[in-house]
Scaffold this motif. Structure first.
Motif, PDB file in Angstrom:
ATOM      1  N   TYR A 168      13.491  44.828  -5.522  1.00 40.56           N
ATOM      2  CA  TYR A 168      13.900  43.469  -5.859  1.00 40.56           C
ATOM      3  C   TYR A 168      12.929  42.871  -6.872  1.00 40.56           C
ATOM      4  CZ  TYR A 168      16.839  43.931  -1.715  1.00 40.56           C
ATOM      5  OH  TYR A 168      17.759  44.366  -0.802  1.00 40.56           O
ATOM      6  N   ASN A 169      13.462  41.962  -7.673  1.00 46.43           N
ATOM      7  CA  ASN A 169      12.619  41.348  -8.693  1.00 46.43           C
ATOM      8  C   ASN A 169      11.988  40.061  -8.178  1.00 46.43           C
ATOM      9  OD1 ASN A 169      14.515  39.317  -8.748  1.00 46.43           O
ATOM     10  ND2 ASN A 169      15.366  39.851 -10.719  1.00 46.43           N
ATOM     11  N   GLN A 170      11.198  39.452  -9.038  1.00 46.94           N
ATOM     12  CA  GLN A 170      10.613  38.145  -8.759  1.00 46.94           C
ATOM     13  C   GLN A 170      10.952  37.228  -9.929  1.00 46.94           C
ATOM     14  OE1 GLN A 170       6.386  38.137  -8.168  1.00 46.94           O
ATOM     15  NE2 GLN A 170       6.249  35.916  -7.984  1.00 46.94           N
ATOM     16  N   CYS A 199      20.286  41.821 -21.238  1.00 44.52           N
ATOM     17  CA  CYS A 199      19.036  42.301 -21.825  1.00 44.52           C
ATOM     18  C   CYS A 199      17.912  42.494 -20.813  1.00 44.52           C
ATOM     19  CB  CYS A 199      18.571  41.346 -22.923  1.00 44.52           C
ATOM     20  SG  CYS A 199      18.247  39.663 -22.336  1.00 44.52           S
ATOM     21  N   ILE A 200      18.120  42.101 -19.558  1.00 48.09           N
ATOM     22  CA  ILE A 200      17.067  42.267 -18.561  1.00 48.09           C
ATOM     23  C   ILE A 200      17.673  42.890 -17.301  1.00 48.09           C
ATOM     24  CG2 ILE A 200      15.701  40.333 -19.438  1.00 48.09           C
ATOM     25  CD1 ILE A 200      16.721  38.663 -17.124  1.00 48.09           C
ATOM     26  N   PRO A 201      16.845  43.546 -16.461  1.00 52.72           N
ATOM     27  CA  PRO A 201      17.374  44.173 -15.240  1.00 52.72           C
ATOM     28  C   PRO A 201      17.915  43.135 -14.270  1.00 52.72           C
ATOM     29  CG  PRO A 201      15.177  44.992 -15.771  1.00 52.72           C
ATOM     30  CD  PRO A 201      15.414  43.813 -16.656  1.00 52.72           C
ATOM     31  N   GLU A 261       6.918  41.661 -16.924  1.00 49.45           N
ATOM     32  CA  GLU A 261       7.523  40.333 -17.037  1.00 49.45           C
ATOM     33  C   GLU A 261       8.453  40.306 -18.238  1.00 49.45           C
ATOM     34  OE1 GLU A 261       4.412  37.499 -17.294  1.00 49.45           O
ATOM     35  OE2 GLU A 261       3.797  37.720 -15.181  1.00 49.45           O
ATOM     36  N   MET A 262       9.658  39.796 -18.037  1.00 47.77           N
ATOM     37  CA  MET A 262      10.649  39.706 -19.100  1.00 47.77           C
ATOM     38  C   MET A 262      11.229  38.295 -19.137  1.00 47.77           C
ATOM     39  SD  MET A 262      12.482  43.390 -18.469  1.00 47.77           S
ATOM     40  CE  MET A 262      11.964  43.380 -16.752  1.00 47.77           C
ATOM     41  N   ILE A 263      11.288  37.722 -20.334  1.00 48.17           N
ATOM     42  CA  ILE A 263      11.827  36.376 -20.522  1.00 48.17           C
ATOM     43  C   ILE A 263      13.046  36.485 -21.427  1.00 48.17           C
ATOM     44  CG2 ILE A 263      11.365  34.048 -21.359  1.00 48.17           C
ATOM     45  CD1 ILE A 263       8.404  34.557 -20.875  1.00 48.17           C
ATOM     46  N   PRO A 264      14.245  36.209 -20.937  1.00 45.55           N
ATOM     47  CA  PRO A 264      15.445  36.309 -21.779  1.00 45.55           C
ATOM     48  C   PRO A 264      15.472  35.205 -22.819  1.00 45.55           C
ATOM     49  CG  PRO A 264      16.005  35.387 -19.639  1.00 45.55           C
ATOM     50  CD  PRO A 264      14.564  35.808 -19.558  1.00 45.55           C
ATOM     51  N   THR A 265      16.075  35.500 -23.951  1.00 45.63           N
ATOM     52  CA  THR A 265      16.207  34.524 -25.036  1.00 45.63           C
ATOM     53  C   THR A 265      17.678  34.227 -25.277  1.00 45.63           C
ATOM     54  OG1 THR A 265      16.225  36.300 -26.683  1.00 45.63           O
ATOM     55  CG2 THR A 265      14.093  35.313 -26.149  1.00 45.63           C
ATOM     56  N   GLU A 266      17.948  33.095 -25.869  1.00 51.07           N
ATOM     57  CA  GLU A 266      19.303  32.673 -26.220  1.00 51.07           C
ATOM     58  C   GLU A 266      20.235  32.688 -25.004  1.00 51.07           C
ATOM     59  OE1 GLU A 266      20.777  34.941 -29.480  1.00 51.07           O
ATOM     60  OE2 GLU A 266      19.098  34.434 -30.793  1.00 51.07           O
ATOM     61  N   THR A 267      19.788  32.057 -23.934  1.00 51.13           N
ATOM     62  CA  THR A 267      20.609  31.964 -22.734  1.00 51.13           C
ATOM     63  C   THR A 267      21.417  30.664 -22.766  1.00 51.13           C
ATOM     64  OG1 THR A 267      18.905  30.817 -21.463  1.00 51.13           O
ATOM     65  CG2 THR A 267      18.864  33.228 -21.445  1.00 51.13           C
ATOM     66  N   PRO A 268      22.549  30.615 -22.050  1.00 54.15           N
ATOM     67  CA  PRO A 268      23.352  29.382 -22.030  1.00 54.15           C
ATOM     68  C   PRO A 268      22.825  28.326 -21.083  1.00 54.15           C
ATOM     69  CG  PRO A 268      24.424  31.088 -20.734  1.00 54.15           C
ATOM     70  CD  PRO A 268      23.211  31.722 -21.368  1.00 54.15           C
ATOM     71  N   TRP A 269      21.715  28.608 -20.371  1.00 54.16           N
ATOM     72  CA  TRP A 269      21.205  27.670 -19.388  1.00 54.16           C
ATOM     73  C   TRP A 269      20.135  26.759 -19.988  1.00 54.16           C
ATOM     74  CZ3 TRP A 269      21.528  33.000 -18.181  1.00 54.16           C
ATOM     75  CH2 TRP A 269      22.643  33.330 -17.402  1.00 54.16           C
ATOM     76  N   PRO A 270      19.989  25.546 -19.451  1.00 55.21           N
ATOM     77  CA  PRO A 270      19.044  24.574 -20.040  1.00 55.21           C
ATOM     78  C   PRO A 270      17.617  24.768 -19.557  1.00 55.21           C
ATOM     79  CG  PRO A 270      20.224  23.545 -18.239  1.00 55.21           C
ATOM     80  CD  PRO A 270      20.785  24.938 -18.365  1.00 55.21           C
ATOM     81  N   PHE A 271      17.213  26.012 -19.322  1.00 55.09           N
ATOM     82  CA  PHE A 271      15.856  26.277 -18.865  1.00 55.09           C
ATOM     83  C   PHE A 271      15.487  27.709 -19.256  1.00 55.09           C
ATOM     84  CE2 PHE A 271      18.821  27.169 -15.396  1.00 55.09           C
ATOM     85  CZ  PHE A 271      18.538  28.491 -15.121  1.00 55.09           C
ATOM     86  N   ASP A 272      14.193  27.971 -19.244  1.00 57.58           N
ATOM     87  CA  ASP A 272      13.681  29.324 -19.479  1.00 57.58           C
ATOM     88  C   ASP A 272      13.115  29.856 -18.166  1.00 57.58           C
ATOM     89  OD1 ASP A 272      14.255  29.232 -22.202  1.00 57.58           O
ATOM     90  OD2 ASP A 272      12.354  28.242 -22.653  1.00 57.58           O
ATOM     91  N   PHE A 273      13.463  31.090 -17.846  1.00 53.92           N
ATOM     92  CA  PHE A 273      12.915  31.668 -16.632  1.00 53.92           C
ATOM     93  C   PHE A 273      12.351  33.051 -16.915  1.00 53.92           C
ATOM     94  CE2 PHE A 273      17.050  33.601 -16.585  1.00 53.92           C
ATOM     95  CZ  PHE A 273      16.921  34.783 -15.879  1.00 53.92           C
ATOM     96  N   LYS A 274      11.503  33.488 -16.019  1.00 50.86           N
ATOM     97  CA  LYS A 274      10.788  34.763 -16.169  1.00 50.86           C
ATOM     98  C   LYS A 274      11.182  35.683 -15.021  1.00 50.86           C
ATOM     99  CE  LYS A 274       6.461  34.533 -15.258  1.00 50.86           C
ATOM    100  NZ  LYS A 274       5.047  34.149 -15.405  1.00 50.86           N
ATOM    101  N   ARG A 275      11.496  36.934 -15.343  1.00 52.53           N
ATOM    102  CA  ARG A 275      11.877  37.918 -14.330  1.00 52.53           C
ATOM    103  C   ARG A 275      10.890  39.089 -14.371  1.00 52.53           C
ATOM    104  NH1 ARG A 275      18.045  39.313 -13.386  1.00 52.53           N
ATOM    105  NH2 ARG A 275      17.765  37.312 -12.316  1.00 52.53           N
TER     106      ARG A 275
END
Length: 311
Positions: A168-170, A199-201, A261-275
């Protein structure tokens, strides 16, 4: 024209692509927007000199006259599809919904269990090759969307013997400042875990010993750990996964893949998250776009929906 007034300062720049096959990916856009985003609609296009590749390199000459004939017929049919010269069996109001019939020699007729029948053809004699890295690295099932890819991958994973290891991820929101606390609380961790981005797992990664996987990030290019490298899982540990490279110039070398750590770019959500997760994905099946640049001997196409978005 002076160099300073030329695009890119007069430096030679090479643009590669085939507009008949792959147009720009424009999220939630229709055919006009997708075609409008293509390079040949750019103001730079009038400054470009076009070079055409006329020889189909993947279709090399066969060993017999019959093989050469089949290769030539298939190549000509491919060009007709790209040029829109294939006779349609039906035509709807919108040009992107033209239907045509595939050659019968390339079609697997199945009614009740199309996915399972395709798996049996592409992964023939599966039970006797489960420990053969070359067997998995030379074949794959291609399909347009990640949703179908996951269904096929887990269907084949269930056929592999051995224990299933689940990782599982965090997930966490990127720092927004102290004034964003109320905003952060609007998106619980459970919601972040449910987000699936190509683009991310994903939140849950299931693996078995002997599973073929594909690397999703550049970790060490010198040692062959590049985005798109196919590997086989040889060990599952708590904080790392041991994999053996099955393609390229580093075949046979083993490496420990850590969580990153992976941070997706150009997402449709109004926030940035890290996986934080292992940058791996199952590759019994993959999307058509992800398969570009891969060398495969046996390929099965599963097309449950129209695949030509632009005509």
């Amino acid at each position: 024209m002076y160099p300073n007034s030329k695009p890119f300062g007069g430096i030679t720049v090479v643009f590669g692509g085939d507009f008949r096959q792959i147009l720009p990916v424009t999220p939630k856009a229709g055919r006009p927007e997708i075609v409008g985003a293509a390079l040949n609609n750019s103001p730079l296009w009038e400054h470009c000199q076009v070079f055409l590749l006329w020889r189909n390199m993947p279709l090399q000459s066969g060993n017999t006259d019959e093989q050469n004939r089949l290769i030539r017929d298939f190549s000509e049919w491919q060009l007709k599809v790209g040029d829109g010269k294939v006779d349609p069996i039906s035509r709807k109001d919108h040009i992107s919904e033209v239907l045509f019939r595939l050659p019968t020699q390339h079609v697997l007729n199945s009614v009740d269990t199309p996915i399972q029948d395709l798996i049996d053809v592409v992964y023939e004699d599966f039970s006797n090759n489960i420990s053969n890295p070359q067997y998995f690295s030379s074949r794959a099932i291609l399909t347009p969307t990640n949703v179908v890819v996951d269904d096929i991958n887990y269907a084949i994973l269930d056929k592999l013997p051995g224990e299933t290891h689940t990782f599982y991820n965090q997930d966490s929101l990127e720092e927004q400042g102290l004034e964003e606390n109320d905003f952060d609380e609007s998106f619980p961790i459970e919601y972040l875990n449910s987000l699936n981005i190509p683009c991310i797992p994903k939140h849950e990664l299931k693996l078995k010993i002997g599973t073929p996987v594909m690397l999703m990030r550049n970790l060490n290019q010198i040692n062959g750990l590049c985005n798109g490298t196919r590997m086989m899982v040889t060990g599952c540990k708590k904080n790392s996964i041991e994999c053996e490279i099955t393609c390229g110039s580093h075949v046979g070398t083993k490496h420990l893949i850590p969580r990153i750590e992976m941070i997706p770019t150009e997402t449709p959500w109004p926030f940035d998250f890290k996986r934080t997760q292992f940058p791996l994905q199952l590759c019994f099946a993959m999307t058509i776009n992800k398969s570009q640049g891969q060398s495969l001997d046996i390929v099965g196409l599963f097309l449950p929906r129209p695949v030509f978005c632009h005509g």
